[in-house]
Enzyme design. Structure first.
Site, PDB file in Angstrom:
ATOM      1  CB  VAL A  30      -0.697   0.338   1.586  1.00  0.00           C
ATOM      2  CG1 VAL A  30      -1.604   1.076   1.146  1.00  0.00           C
ATOM      3  CG2 VAL A  30      -1.826  -1.601   0.863  1.00  0.00           C
ATOM      4  CB  CYS A  31       4.203   1.996   1.570  1.00  0.00           C
ATOM      5  SG  CYS A  31       3.336   1.368   3.288  1.00  0.00           S
ATOM      6  N   PRO A  32       4.050   2.360  -1.461  1.00  0.00           N
ATOM      7  CG  PRO A  32       3.952   1.093  -3.331  1.00  0.00           C
ATOM      8  CD  PRO A  32       4.305   0.235  -1.705  1.00  0.00           C
TER       9      PRO A  32
END
Length: 187
Positions: free
Chosen positions: A46-48
């Site tokens: 999810v972070c990128p």
């Protein structure tokens, strides 16, 4: 206790920014609006998507005089490696703060102690270094840059217009409210 209206606690961190390692402290945040965006870890899922969304909207934040700082408990070396290998993270032009000692994550109360990673915490900080808005998500819930932009605009508006407040769904240019006895019961 809420962090709203508290001053950012002292810290010193190394960031990967525009091909260099730079030091960032609480003093770096003063004199302009800042947004700290905590995320769990580099090389995740999810972070990128979140950091890429912020990168694609970075020019809009800059027009508002806002600096974005992404923060994870990874090292600045990891940030560089991620930036160099991920197409999404390669778009990031804002500082990527490293917090391997967990000072920042603890200061902002987003550290998951048993995992050594941060929750998805977003903090809008005014030029005086005070937290004006915050939002903390479970790590499975991604954030959206346009929602953050709206909150920053609202925080900037009420800072510039004491006595006014921004109602739900307020967008720049829309009407605000002026709380008073005459307004009670009329909304």
């Amino acid at each position: 206790m809420s962090l709203i209206n508290t001053e950012v606690k002292p810290f010193k961190a190394t960031a990967y920014h525009n091909g260099k390692f730079v030091d960032v402290t609480e003093e770096s945040l003063k004199g302009k609006w800042s947004v700290l965006v905590f995320y769990p870890a580099d090389f995740t899922f999810v972070c990128p998507t979140e950091l890429e969304d912020l990168a694609e909207n970075y020019a809009e934040f800059q027009k508002l005089g806002v600096e974005i700082y992404s923060v994870s408990t990874d090292t600045h070396f990891s940030h560089k490696a991620w930036h160099d290998t991920s197409a999404a993270i390669g778009k990031v032009n804002y500082p990527m703060l490293a917090d391997p000692t967990h000072v920042l994550a603890r200061n902002f109360d987003v550290l998951i102690e048993e995992e050594g990673i941060a929750l998805r915490g977003t903090f809008v900080i005014n030029p005086e270094g005070q937290v004006k808005a915050l939002e903390i998500h479970d790590n499975g819930i991604g954030r959206k840059a346009s929602e953050l932009l709206r909150k920053v605009r609202a925080a900037q508006y009420i800072a510039a217009h004491p006595g006014e407040v921004c109602p739900a769904k307020w967008e720049e240019g829309a009407e605000t409210l002026k709380p008073s006895l005459d307004l009670i019961g009329k909304i």
